[in-house]
Design a protein around this motif. Structure first.
Motif, PDB file in Angstrom:
ATOM      1  N   ALA A 216       0.821  -1.212   0.000  1.00 58.32           N
ATOM      2  CA  ALA A 216       0.000   0.000   0.000  1.00 58.32           C
ATOM      3  C   ALA A 216       0.854   1.260   0.000  1.00 58.32           C
ATOM      4  CB  ALA A 216      -0.931  -0.003   1.214  1.00 58.32           C
ATOM      5  N   ARG A 217       2.172   1.129  -0.012  1.00 57.58           N
ATOM      6  CA  ARG A 217       3.059   2.290   0.064  1.00 57.58           C
ATOM      7  C   ARG A 217       2.945   3.117  -1.201  1.00 57.58           C
ATOM      8  NH1 ARG A 217       7.647  -0.102   1.374  1.00 57.58           N
ATOM      9  NH2 ARG A 217       7.478   0.388   3.587  1.00 57.58           N
ATOM     10  N   VAL A 218       2.982   4.433  -1.041  1.00 57.79           N
ATOM     11  CA  VAL A 218       2.993   5.348  -2.167  1.00 57.79           C
ATOM     12  C   VAL A 218       4.353   6.011  -2.241  1.00 57.79           C
ATOM     13  CG1 VAL A 218       0.509   5.753  -2.062  1.00 57.79           C
ATOM     14  CG2 VAL A 218       2.066   7.257  -0.799  1.00 57.79           C
ATOM     15  N   PHE A 219       4.709   6.483  -3.425  1.00 56.64           N
ATOM     16  CA  PHE A 219       5.992   7.153  -3.588  1.00 56.64           C
ATOM     17  C   PHE A 219       5.965   8.511  -2.904  1.00 56.64           C
ATOM     18  CE2 PHE A 219       8.581  10.297  -5.768  1.00 56.64           C
ATOM     19  CZ  PHE A 219       9.830   9.716  -5.625  1.00 56.64           C
ATOM     20  N   ARG A 220       6.965   8.773  -2.058  1.00 56.38           N
ATOM     21  CA  ARG A 220       7.144  10.075  -1.423  1.00 56.38           C
ATOM     22  C   ARG A 220       8.599  10.494  -1.589  1.00 56.38           C
ATOM     23  NH1 ARG A 220       4.776   9.186   4.561  1.00 56.38           N
ATOM     24  NH2 ARG A 220       6.412   7.580   4.449  1.00 56.38           N
ATOM     25  N   VAL A 221       8.792  11.738  -1.975  1.00 52.12           N
ATOM     26  CA  VAL A 221      10.142  12.227  -2.235  1.00 52.12           C
ATOM     27  C   VAL A 221      11.021  12.072  -1.005  1.00 52.12           C
ATOM     28  CG1 VAL A 221      11.510  14.301  -2.729  1.00 52.12           C
ATOM     29  CG2 VAL A 221       9.466  13.796  -4.087  1.00 52.12           C
ATOM     30  N   ARG A 222      10.477  12.375   0.177  1.00 52.74           N
ATOM     31  CA  ARG A 222      11.324  12.342   1.374  1.00 52.74           C
ATOM     32  C   ARG A 222      11.839  10.937   1.684  1.00 52.74           C
ATOM     33  NH1 ARG A 222       6.165  13.297   3.718  1.00 52.74           N
ATOM     34  NH2 ARG A 222       5.441  11.628   5.126  1.00 52.74           N
ATOM     35  N   ASP A 223      11.104   9.908   1.266  1.00 50.49           N
ATOM     36  CA  ASP A 223      11.573   8.542   1.498  1.00 50.49           C
ATOM     37  C   ASP A 223      12.817   8.217   0.674  1.00 50.49           C
ATOM     38  OD1 ASP A 223       9.524   8.067   3.273  1.00 50.49           O
ATOM     39  OD2 ASP A 223       8.197   7.185   1.771  1.00 50.49           O
ATOM     40  N   PHE A 224      12.980   8.892  -0.461  1.00 49.42           N
ATOM     41  CA  PHE A 224      14.099   8.622  -1.370  1.00 49.42           C
ATOM     42  C   PHE A 224      15.032   9.826  -1.494  1.00 49.42           C
ATOM     43  CE2 PHE A 224      10.763   5.695  -2.592  1.00 49.42           C
ATOM     44  CZ  PHE A 224      11.434   4.520  -2.915  1.00 49.42           C
ATOM     45  N   ALA A 227      18.859   9.195  -2.094  1.00 46.56           N
ATOM     46  CA  ALA A 227      19.100   8.572  -3.400  1.00 46.56           C
ATOM     47  C   ALA A 227      18.848   9.575  -4.525  1.00 46.56           C
ATOM     48  CB  ALA A 227      18.200   7.349  -3.567  1.00 46.56           C
ATOM     49  N   LEU A 228      17.799  10.385  -4.393  1.00 48.41           N
ATOM     50  CA  LEU A 228      17.515  11.398  -5.405  1.00 48.41           C
ATOM     51  C   LEU A 228      18.650  12.420  -5.486  1.00 48.41           C
ATOM     52  CD1 LEU A 228      13.723  11.899  -4.651  1.00 48.41           C
ATOM     53  CD2 LEU A 228      14.657  11.112  -6.833  1.00 48.41           C
ATOM     54  N   ALA A 229      19.165  12.854  -4.332  1.00 48.63           N
ATOM     55  CA  ALA A 229      20.273  13.812  -4.324  1.00 48.63           C
ATOM     56  C   ALA A 229      21.533  13.191  -4.916  1.00 48.63           C
ATOM     57  CB  ALA A 229      20.533  14.295  -2.897  1.00 48.63           C
ATOM     58  N   GLY A 230      21.792  11.927  -4.570  1.00 55.08           N
ATOM     59  CA  GLY A 230      22.951  11.249  -5.141  1.00 55.08           C
ATOM     60  C   GLY A 230      22.840  11.084  -6.644  1.00 55.08           C
ATOM     61  N   TYR A 231      21.625  10.858  -7.114  1.00 57.03           N
ATOM     62  CA  TYR A 231      21.398  10.690  -8.549  1.00 57.03           C
ATOM     63  C   TYR A 231      21.553  12.015  -9.283  1.00 57.03           C
ATOM     64  CZ  TYR A 231      19.327   8.224 -12.556  1.00 57.03           C
ATOM     65  OH  TYR A 231      19.100   7.617 -13.767  1.00 57.03           O
ATOM     66  N   ALA A 232      21.178  13.118  -8.633  1.00 59.21           N
ATOM     67  CA  ALA A 232      21.410  14.438  -9.222  1.00 59.21           C
ATOM     68  C   ALA A 232      22.909  14.676  -9.403  1.00 59.21           C
ATOM     69  CB  ALA A 232      20.793  15.527  -8.350  1.00 59.21           C
ATOM     70  N   ALA A 333      15.911  -0.262 -10.060  1.00 54.40           N
ATOM     71  CA  ALA A 333      15.887  -1.395  -9.132  1.00 54.40           C
ATOM     72  C   ALA A 333      15.494  -0.944  -7.734  1.00 54.40           C
ATOM     73  CB  ALA A 333      17.255  -2.067  -9.098  1.00 54.40           C
ATOM     74  N   LEU A 334      15.985   0.234  -7.305  1.00 51.68           N
ATOM     75  CA  LEU A 334      15.634   0.760  -5.985  1.00 51.68           C
ATOM     76  C   LEU A 334      14.130   1.009  -5.882  1.00 51.68           C
ATOM     77  CD1 LEU A 334      16.869   1.864  -3.274  1.00 51.68           C
ATOM     78  CD2 LEU A 334      16.857   4.118  -4.365  1.00 51.68           C
ATOM     79  N   VAL A 335      13.560   1.584  -6.923  1.00 50.13           N
ATOM     80  CA  VAL A 335      12.114   1.810  -6.959  1.00 50.13           C
ATOM     81  C   VAL A 335      11.370   0.478  -6.922  1.00 50.13           C
ATOM     82  CG1 VAL A 335      10.222   2.588  -8.455  1.00 50.13           C
ATOM     83  CG2 VAL A 335      12.222   4.057  -8.087  1.00 50.13           C
ATOM     84  N   ALA A 397      24.229   9.159  -1.688  1.00 47.45           N
ATOM     85  CA  ALA A 397      23.492   7.918  -1.910  1.00 47.45           C
ATOM     86  C   ALA A 397      23.767   6.896  -0.822  1.00 47.45           C
ATOM     87  CB  ALA A 397      23.847   7.338  -3.277  1.00 47.45           C
ATOM     88  N   LEU A 398      24.956   6.942  -0.243  1.00 47.20           N
ATOM     89  CA  LEU A 398      25.314   5.986   0.800  1.00 47.20           C
ATOM     90  C   LEU A 398      24.380   6.076   1.998  1.00 47.20           C
ATOM     91  CD1 LEU A 398      27.568   3.858   1.131  1.00 47.20           C
ATOM     92  CD2 LEU A 398      28.894   5.572   2.361  1.00 47.20           C
ATOM     93  N   ARG A 399      23.739   7.215   2.167  1.00 51.54           N
ATOM     94  CA  ARG A 399      22.848   7.424   3.319  1.00 51.54           C
ATOM     95  C   ARG A 399      21.402   6.962   3.052  1.00 51.54           C
ATOM     96  NH1 ARG A 399      23.402  13.048   6.230  1.00 51.54           N
ATOM     97  NH2 ARG A 399      22.388  11.751   7.799  1.00 51.54           N
ATOM     98  N   GLN A 400      21.111   6.539   1.844  1.00 52.07           N
ATOM     99  CA  GLN A 400      19.759   6.073   1.526  1.00 52.07           C
ATOM    100  C   GLN A 400      19.504   4.721   2.161  1.00 52.07           C
ATOM    101  OE1 GLN A 400      17.126   7.529  -0.295  1.00 52.07           O
ATOM    102  NE2 GLN A 400      15.997   5.772   0.495  1.00 52.07           N
ATOM    103  N   ARG A 401      18.416   4.609   2.897  1.00 54.21           N
ATOM    104  CA  ARG A 401      18.046   3.376   3.574  1.00 54.21           C
ATOM    105  C   ARG A 401      16.930   2.664   2.839  1.00 54.21           C
ATOM    106  NH1 ARG A 401      22.342   4.082   5.134  1.00 54.21           N
ATOM    107  NH2 ARG A 401      23.029   4.774   7.201  1.00 54.21           N
ATOM    108  N   SER A 402      16.847   1.354   3.028  1.00 50.28           N
ATOM    109  CA  SER A 402      15.740   0.587   2.471  1.00 50.28           C
ATOM    110  C   SER A 402      14.454   0.964   3.189  1.00 50.28           C
ATOM    111  CB  SER A 402      16.030  -0.906   2.645  1.00 50.28           C
ATOM    112  OG  SER A 402      14.870  -1.659   2.342  1.00 50.28           O
ATOM    113  N   LEU A 403      13.338   0.943   2.433  1.00 47.38           N
ATOM    114  CA  LEU A 403      12.046   1.203   3.052  1.00 47.38           C
ATOM    115  C   LEU A 403      11.407  -0.065   3.563  1.00 47.38           C
ATOM    116  CD1 LEU A 403      10.533   3.737   0.484  1.00 47.38           C
ATOM    117  CD2 LEU A 403      12.023   4.163   2.431  1.00 47.38           C
TER     118      LEU A 403
END
Length: 403
Positions: A216-224, A227-232, A333-335, A397-403
């Motif tokens: 039931a999880r929805v995509f939220r920017v703060r959860d990623f 990873a989003l900053a590392g990808y930028a 893959a992360l998504v 990106a190293l700071r991104q945790r699994s949900l």
């Protein structure tokens, strides 16, 4: 709930992924990266500064951002298979039109419009590749890698095809235009070949959400966010290398044959990367894959800035090619690991948006740095900037945790 409806057993998964990968070949391998081969002759013929030369890819990335922002809205109204084919046709058209202009303004406009079209292709193709992987979970990382590895095929085609066209048209006014037209013809052929995977996957239902934790999880920017900053950071860093490394090699005195070899090997390494990193993408549900791959890219990017020794330059291209598209695959893959199928389009689009934003910054900044110093020195300093951006992206990106 029932598991995703499987593609029938006789359906050739790898052949579908390979045919689908032509979308990545068109959207990035040719529409984006072939320009690195055309930048030196166009700059010499048209009297461009490095800043203007970089702005051509900045506008392409700006168009890519516009396309990425529009894709979620378009996905609600049209099928991903329809967007894949329409976007590929558009990219082919705008590539061809680039051969009819010499003034900067229309060329910038063509690069922008090609970027819009290529975003539709890349996001729609990535979503279809993720759905294909969901039907074979044990090989999902490999199938995703095949799709993104199609970019390498586009690079190889460009590396082997552009120099002979430029040589054959050397006596023609603005001979580089013939290369744009040849690349547009290749894109049209790839579009025709994508009709088969588009038809097969278009007839299959999207994977249903399974009754697992987080369904039931929805995509939220703060959860990623990390990873989003590392990808930028990846977007800023990698595009500087891909835009200007050929210009640097020419400034350092590399022959046409050496440059063709370098770029073709880089493209072959992209193709091979689907096998090299598949296990890493399947194993990590957090930002580890993105961080490790970004760090390796930073190492590859800085090598030509430090030395022109041919074996090390070739090693730089092989490492860069073997890693950079797997960074893109790592975000898909992360998504896929952390969100239910219904949220994949939103997640992939968000990562594509920050990717595009980073690409807008990279070419212009590196071009400005290159114009600030004479000859190869400015280009070397620009690649140092690219490497630092990649390493900052790795740390985030190293700071991104699994949900």
């Amino acid at each position: 709930m029932n598991p995703p409806a499987p593609v029938p057993d006789h359906t050739p998964y790898i052949r579908l992924a390979l045919a689908l990968s032509l979308g990545a070949a068109v959207s990035l391998g040719i529409t984006r990266f072939a320009y690195g081969l055309l930048l030196p002759p166009m700059r010499e013929d048209l009297g461009w500064s490095y800043t203007l030369a970089g702005a051509m890819n900045t506008f392409n990335a700006l168009g890519y951002l516009v396309g990425a922002l529009a894709t979620p809205w378009l996905m609600r109204r049209f099928s991903p298979t329809g967007l894949l084919i329409a976007g590929s046709l558009g990219a082919s058209l705008f590539m061809g039109l680039s051969g009819f202009f010499t003034a900067a303004a229309p060329l910038l406009a063509q690069r922008l419009l090609a970027g819009v079209a290529s975003a539709l292709v890349f996001i729609a193709g990535g979503l279809l590749a993720a759905r294909l992987g969901a039907r074979q979970p044990q090989r999902s990382g490999f199938l995703l890698g095949i799709y993104y590895g199609g970019t390498g095929l586009g690079i190889v085609i460009s590396a082997l095809g552009v120099p002979p066209v430029l040589a054959a048209a050397a006596q023609q006014p603005h001979g580089w235009a013939w290369a744009w037209w040849a690349l547009a013809a290749v894109c049209l052929l790839a579009t025709a070949l994508m009709a088969w995977p588009a038809r097969v996957l278009g007839n299959q239902p999207a994977p249903a959400a399974s009754a697992t934790a987080g369904s039931a999880r929805v995509f939220r920017v703060r959860d990623f966010a990390f990873a989003l900053a590392g990808y930028a950071g990846f977007g800023v860093g990698y595009i500087g290398y891909m835009t200007f490394v050929i210009a640097l090699l020419r400034e350092q005195g590399s022959s046409s044959a050496a440059i063709t070899t370098f770029y073709a090997l880089l493209g072959l390494a992209v193709i091979a990367s689907s096998r090299i990193w598949a296990g890493l993408l399947d194993r990590h549900r957090n930002g580890q894959a993105l961080a490790r791959l970004n760090a390796l890219l930073g190492l590859a990017a800085i090598v030509p800035a430090l030395t022109s020794y041919p074996p090390l330059v070739i090693a730089s291209g092989l490492l860069f090619g073997g890693v950079f598209l797997s960074v893109v695959a790592s975000t898909t893959a992360l998504v896929r690991h952390n969100l239910p199928p219904a949220q994949w389009a939103a997640g992939i689009s968000a990562f594509t948006i920050v990717f595009a934003a980073g690409q807008i910054v990279g070419p212009t900044v590196v071009g400005l740095i290159a114009d600030g110093s004479s000859g190869a020195q400015g280009l070397r300093e620009g690649l140092v900037f690219s490497a630092v951006a990649l390493w900052i992206g790795a740390a985030l990106a190293l700071r991104q945790r699994s949900l």
